[in-house]
Scaffold this motif. Structure first.
Motif, PDB file in Angstrom:
ATOM      1  N   GLN A 317     -10.477  -3.227   7.615  1.00 39.12           N
ATOM      2  CA  GLN A 317     -10.412  -2.984   6.417  1.00 39.12           C
ATOM      3  C   GLN A 317     -10.583  -0.873   6.348  1.00 39.12           C
ATOM      4  N   THR A 322     -10.571  -0.515   0.622  1.00 42.67           N
ATOM      5  CA  THR A 322      -9.220  -1.289   1.400  1.00 42.67           C
ATOM      6  C   THR A 322      -9.061  -2.014   2.284  1.00 42.67           C
ATOM      7  N   SER A 324      -5.934  -2.977   5.066  1.00 38.48           N
ATOM      8  CA  SER A 324      -4.973  -2.942   5.470  1.00 38.48           C
ATOM      9  C   SER A 324      -4.098  -3.722   6.246  1.00 38.48           C
ATOM     10  N   ARG A 346      -5.939  -4.017  -2.429  1.00 40.28           N
ATOM     11  CA  ARG A 346      -7.482  -3.435  -2.997  1.00 40.28           C
ATOM     12  C   ARG A 346      -7.709  -5.503  -3.192  1.00 40.28           C
ATOM     13  N   VAL A 357      -1.577  -1.708  -3.418  1.00 41.66           N
ATOM     14  CA  VAL A 357      -2.237  -0.979  -3.403  1.00 41.66           C
ATOM     15  C   VAL A 357      -0.610   0.395  -3.156  1.00 41.66           C
TER      16      VAL A 357
END
Length: 512
Positions: A317, A322, A324, A346, A357
């Motif tokens: 996070q 968001t 990754s 997201r 994103v």
């Protein structure tokens, strides 16, 4: 399935109890297990030409002869200051945690001590509000092309002194895939535990073996087990995309889950990534219940097409909420996309939607079937280690590359990180001397220092009477200075930006 018998990974790998011995050379990690250099590299020595049949890479540190070179292909341009952490792995050479600067020059290296085979996941973390270096040491084997580790985690301070080692609770050893120090000064990591398991309903043997993913939280100071979560108790084998071992390998462990990252979400619950189910699980930190699944066959989220991932690593996070991950996109056999990428998503946990994103891609559109990392940097940029491919890249927020480099083609690093670090080694600088055309060539280095700006060589007829002085700017891991003539003794002094002496080598006699 019966839980009445526990099979330790140590016994399994040693072939105890009728189990087959695993002799895979690194599995999916591509590691060739074994040592090719028995020298310890944390004790520098002086060196002269007479001591070496051929000039080593670093005359002050001949023990680093086979340290792999790191090549920078895109020079730092707008990148945040820092160093790059790697764990080189190849069939030959020195193995251990390696830190290099933005020019690819070594800052610090430590050879993995016997009987460990490799080092993995070298990075900077915080422990008790102080920066520490952490890495995993151990041996790696596996089935089905996947690496499974047996080892422990090392914590070292700014002076590279070992603080402690973190070991798994129980009979099994810690796996290499992740090690996260939490704000509570606890550690989250995985254990791959082999269990007797009836696999007939999945096309395997009744007396099969399952590789379970066991997440542990350990209090670092005491070693006490605080939390444990077993994948097979919450995740069905039908969620896996990994084929069962077949034929002569049918009784080797079925790695249905293959955990490869764990961490805390902003709300304190656990986020866990499973490569073989293509799924990330949010786990209730108190009860162990799965709060949601993202991806895979039983996803609780509707995922945009461009946001779908497979065979992933390093799910995290980010500061803005968001998420990754490093989206491998392929395992070398099953390929969902032609290239790997750093992917940012997201999530709307209430609406159960996952939106694309951004993606971060290597300019050469690399595909990395195994390993890999993707981390947010302090300025909003990102750093990617390309896993099985020996590359790393640093990206601006718009995805453009502002720093890039690689290890030799026959090499790889499970992850790669960009870190902020100040190294203050307690040992002496290392000094190497040789005579060339009647002059003394001084080679000076200091493994681990980040403060040296210049080097000074003092020379003379007695160790206590070194009147000759010459200085030069630091020029990488090892700096070379030329002393005119052939004095009897030479000392090297490391200087900071103000000219202060940070450390000095021993006085080394010149031998013609």
């Amino acid at each position: 399935m019966t839980d009445s018998i526990r099979i330790s990974r140590r016994n399994l790998l040693l072939g105890v109890g009728g189990a087959a011995v695993i002799g895979v050379a690194g599995g999916g990690l591509g590691y060739a297990l074994g040592h090719h250099d028995s020298d310890q590299t944390d004790k520098p020595t002086g060196a002269t030409e007479a001591a070496q049949a051929a000039p080593p890479k670093y005359r002050s540190r001949p023990d680093l002869r086979t340290l792999p070179d790191v090549t920078i292909t895109t020079a730092a341009n707008g990148s945040i200051p820092g160093y790059i952490c790697l764990t080189p792995a190849a069939g030959a050479g020195l193995w251990g945690p390696l830190m290099v600067d933005e020019k690819g020059s070594p800052i610090w290296f430590k050879k993995v001590p016997d009987p460990a085979t490799v080092a993995v996941d070298f990075k900077v973390q915080q422990y008790r509000n102080r920066p520490v270096l952490t890495w995993w040491e151990g041996t790696i084997g596996g089935t089905g092309g996947q690496g499974v580790g047996q080892g422990e985690f090392v914590l070292a301070d700014e002076s590279y002194r070992e603080i402690t080692r973190v070991r798994a609770a129980g009979s099994d050893q810690a796996d290499q895939h992740d090690f996260v120090i939490t704000p509570r000064n606890t550690a989250l990591f995985w254990v791959y535990e082999p269990l007797p398991y009836d696999l007939t309903s999945h096309g395997g043997p009744k007396d099969g073996v399952l590789h379970d993913g066991v997440l542990q939280e350990i209090d670092i100071a005491t070693g006490r087990l605080l939390f444990q979560w077993r994948a097979h108790e919450h995740v069905g084998l039908d969620e896996s995309y990994a084929p069962l071992p077949q034929g002569d390998s049918a009784h080797l462990p079925y790695d249905f889950f293959h955990a490869n990252s764990a961490g805390l979400a902003a709300d304190g619950n656990v986020i866990a990534s499973s490569r073989h189910t293509w799924t990330t699980y949010k786990i209730n930190k108190r009860t162990g219940a799965v709060i949601w699944r993202l991806g895979g066959k039983k996803s609780d989220f509707t995922i945009e097409e461009k946001a779908k991932f497979a065979w992933q690593h390093d799910f995290r996070q980010r500061r803005d909420g968001t998420y990754s991950l490093f989206d491998n996109g392929s395992n070398g056999t099953v390929k969902l996309r032609d290239y790997s990428r750093g992917l940012v998503l997201r999530l709307d946990e209430a609406a159960r939607t996952a939106k694309f994103v951004a993606e971060y891609v290597h300019p050469d559109k690399l595909s990395a079937p195994t390993q890999g990392s993707f981390r947010e940097l302090a300025d909003g940029g990102s750093f990617i280690g390309w896993g099985q491919m020996p590359y790393f890249t640093e990206h601006n927020t718009d995805g453009t590359v502002r720093l890039a480099g690689h290890l030799p083609p026959d090499n790889q690093s499970y992850r790669a990180y960009k870190v902020d670090w100040t190294g203050l080694p307690l040992d002496q600088p290392a000094l190497g001397l040789h005579v060339d055309n009647g002059n003394v060539i001084v080679s000076a280095s200091w493994n681990g220092t980040t403060k040296v700006s210049r080097w000074r060589a003092r020379s003379g007829t007695q160790p206590g009477a070194l009147a000759g002085v010459i200085e030069g700017d630091r020029s990488g891991f090892e700096t070379t200075l030329t002393v005119q003539g052939t004095p009897e003794y030479v000392v090297a002094e490391a200087l900071d930006a103000t000219g202060k002496v940070l450390g000095a080598s021993s006085a080394i006699p010149v031998r013609v």
